[in-house]
Scaffold this motif. Structure first.
Motif, PDB file in Angstrom:
ATOM      1  N   ASP A   1      36.514  37.174  40.299  1.00 28.12           N
ATOM      2  CA  ASP A   1      35.597  36.631  39.294  1.00 28.12           C
ATOM      3  C   ASP A   1      35.016  35.282  39.697  1.00 28.12           C
ATOM      4  O   ASP A   1      33.917  34.935  39.294  1.00 28.12           O
TER       5      ASP A   1
ATOM      6  N   GLY B   1      42.069  44.779  35.009  1.00 26.93           N
ATOM      7  CA  GLY B   1      42.412  44.288  36.340  1.00 26.93           C
ATOM      8  C   GLY B   1      41.739  45.099  37.441  1.00 26.93           C
ATOM      9  O   GLY B   1      41.190  46.174  37.206  1.00 26.93           O
TER      10      GLY B   1
ATOM     11  N   ASP C   1      51.430  43.899  39.297  1.00 32.99           N
ATOM     12  CA  ASP C   1      50.668  43.467  38.115  1.00 32.99           C
ATOM     13  C   ASP C   1      50.322  41.989  38.201  1.00 32.99           C
ATOM     14  O   ASP C   1      49.184  41.595  37.934  1.00 32.99           O
ATOM     15  N   GLY C   2      51.328  41.190  38.588  1.00 37.25           N
ATOM     16  CA  GLY C   2      51.119  39.750  38.729  1.00 37.25           C
ATOM     17  C   GLY C   2      50.053  39.444  39.775  1.00 37.25           C
ATOM     18  O   GLY C   2      49.151  38.644  39.549  1.00 37.25           O
TER      19      GLY C   2
ATOM     20  N   THR D   1      42.132  39.602  40.512  1.00 36.86           N
ATOM     21  CA  THR D   1      40.993  39.762  39.594  1.00 36.86           C
ATOM     22  C   THR D   1      40.330  38.410  39.337  1.00 36.86           C
ATOM     23  O   THR D   1      39.100  38.293  39.362  1.00 36.86           O
ATOM     24  N   ALA D   2      41.162  37.386  39.121  1.00 37.19           N
ATOM     25  CA  ALA D   2      40.629  36.039  38.891  1.00 37.19           C
ATOM     26  C   ALA D   2      39.865  35.558  40.127  1.00 37.19           C
ATOM     27  O   ALA D   2      38.792  34.964  40.013  1.00 37.19           O
TER      28      ALA D   2
ATOM     29  N   ASP E   1      47.787  41.463  40.815  1.00 35.60           N
ATOM     30  CA  ASP E   1      46.512  42.022  40.345  1.00 35.60           C
ATOM     31  C   ASP E   1      45.758  40.994  39.499  1.00 35.60           C
ATOM     32  O   ASP E   1      44.554  40.803  39.665  1.00 35.60           O
ATOM     33  N   ASP E   2      46.494  40.297  38.617  1.00 39.03           N
ATOM     34  CA  ASP E   2      45.859  39.263  37.781  1.00 39.03           C
ATOM     35  C   ASP E   2      45.225  38.184  38.659  1.00 39.03           C
ATOM     36  O   ASP E   2      44.090  37.763  38.421  1.00 39.03           O
ATOM     37  N   GLN E   3      45.967  37.769  39.692  1.00 39.27           N
ATOM     38  CA  GLN E   3      45.459  36.719  40.585  1.00 39.27           C
ATOM     39  C   GLN E   3      44.242  37.212  41.377  1.00 39.27           C
ATOM     40  O   GLN E   3      43.274  36.469  41.575  1.00 39.27           O
TER      41      GLN E   3
ATOM     42  N   ARG F   1      45.622  38.084  48.323  1.00 43.48           N
ATOM     43  CA  ARG F   1      46.363  38.827  47.285  1.00 43.48           C
ATOM     44  C   ARG F   1      46.402  40.320  47.605  1.00 43.48           C
ATOM     45  O   ARG F   1      47.419  40.985  47.408  1.00 43.48           O
TER      46      ARG F   1
ATOM     47  N   SER G   1      43.336  48.746  38.024  1.00 46.15           N
ATOM     48  CA  SER G   1      43.003  49.814  37.077  1.00 46.15           C
ATOM     49  C   SER G   1      41.526  50.191  37.192  1.00 46.15           C
ATOM     50  O   SER G   1      41.170  51.351  37.052  1.00 46.15           O
TER      51      SER G   1
END
Lengths: 244, 96
Positions: free
Chosen positions: B33, A3, B22-23, B29-30, B25-27, B43, A6
């Motif tokens: 990308d 992520g 964490d939740g 990162t996507a 962070d996933d969004q 976010r 990190s």
């Protein structure tokens, strides 16, 4: 893929990890690290000074432009009073251009102010952490024989290293913004020099100034002529002048 | 856990906040990308707001490494990429 957070943490920490491997004696790491911290503190102080200088330059340009707004406004009134609507229009058009420039400058000054606040806060944090590090390192050095001290050296160095990377980024960003502002301030100066946007506040006269002066001069000449004509018509005007 | 808002400072947050981060962070990162800068900024802003509101500021004289580091939300997509690739956005510490 890892992520965003990190990855960010890894990158920030890696900036300082070399330092930990550098010295054979971890106590040297502490002293060397302390030197680096003081250097970083100097950097951030310089960064603040640079932002302040850039801001001052923009503020000076602002007050120059503000003065020219007042001047152009007065010129427009004078011209209109003399029945020269064309000159009045010209002055008011220039005033609009200057006002737009002013709005732009205000935004830039506000942007730099934000950077300055960030850097000053960074400087305060780093300086407090350095002070704390300085006292901790003496304690750690004194108990170096204990295995625990090794761990504490690692933690202290990593913690302070992270703060240094943080401050480093703050300085970098302020520097980038300051350079952008300086380039734009330079562009305003160039415009002024090239005459595209005349520097109305400079000593040398603009075309508008000259025309207005001519207008005032011709009004005065006309008035004097009228006065002379009136005196001649009433007779003896010339004689009176000679006697005086 | 300790969270650092990069260029801003450190905060202590609860496990509950970490879970929400964490939740997000996933969004984020996507979004990075697929080059979606608006979504990425949103976010990151949410993460900043969450930490500022729910976290407790770490005292300035306390030296502790962070568990999580959040980049600034006003980075451009290009700056965010630089942060992760190439020479990197964060300058090297001079002399190291």
């Amino acid at each position: 893929m890892a992520g965003l957070l990190s990855r960010t943490a890894m990158i920030v920490k890696s900036k300082f990890s070399k330092l930990l491997d550098r010295a054979e004696d971890p106590r040297e790491t502490l002293d060397y690290s302390y030197e680096k911290q003081l250097e970083m503190l100097q950097n951030v102080k310089r960064g603040v000074a640079d932002v302040v200088t850039a801001k001052k330059r923009l503020q000076m340009q602002t007050s120059q432009l503000e003065a020219s707004v007042v001047k152009l406004d007065t010129q427009a009134r004078t011209a209109l009073g003399a029945g020269r609507e064309d000159l009045a229009r010209d002055a008011l058009q220039r005033k609009t251009v200057v006002q737009q420039q002013l709005q732009d400058l205000d935004q830039q000054v506000a942007g730099l102010e934000g950077q300055q606040e960030k850097l000053v806060a960074s400087e305060k944090q780093l300086s407090a952490k350095i002070e704390s590090f300085r006292s901790q390192k003496e304690v750690i050095k004194a108990q170096y024989s204990a295995a625990e001290a090794q761990v504490r050296i690692g933690e202290a160095a990593t913690g302070i290293g992270e703060q240094m990377a943080d401050t480093g980024l703050a300085i970098q960003r302020a520097k980038d913004k300051t350079e952008q502002m300086q380039a734009r301030a330079g562009a305003v100066d160039e415009l002024v020099a090239a005459g595209t946007l005349e520097d109305f506040t400079a000593g040398d006269k603009t075309q508008l100034d000259r025309e207005l002066e001519q207008l005032t001069a011709s009004t005065q000449v006309d008035a004097e002529l009228d006065k002379m004509k009136a005196e001649l018509a009433s007779g003896g005007g010339e004689k009176k002048e000679l006697e005086a | 856990m300790i969270v650092r808002l990069l260029t801003e400072g450190q905060y202590r947050v609860s496990d509950e906040v970490v879970k929400r981060l964490d939740g997000l962070d996933d969004q984020a990162t996507a979004a990075l990308d697929r080059d979606d800068e608006a979504e990425l900024d949103r976010r990151l802003e949410e993460m900043w707001a969450l930490v500022e509101e729910q976290g407790e500021r770490v005292p300035e004289d306390e030296i502790a490494p962070s568990d999580v580091i959040i980049p600034p939300s006003d980075l451009t997509l290009e700056e965010t990429r630089q942060l992760f690739h190439g020479d990197g956005l964060i300058p090297d510490i001079p002399g190291l």
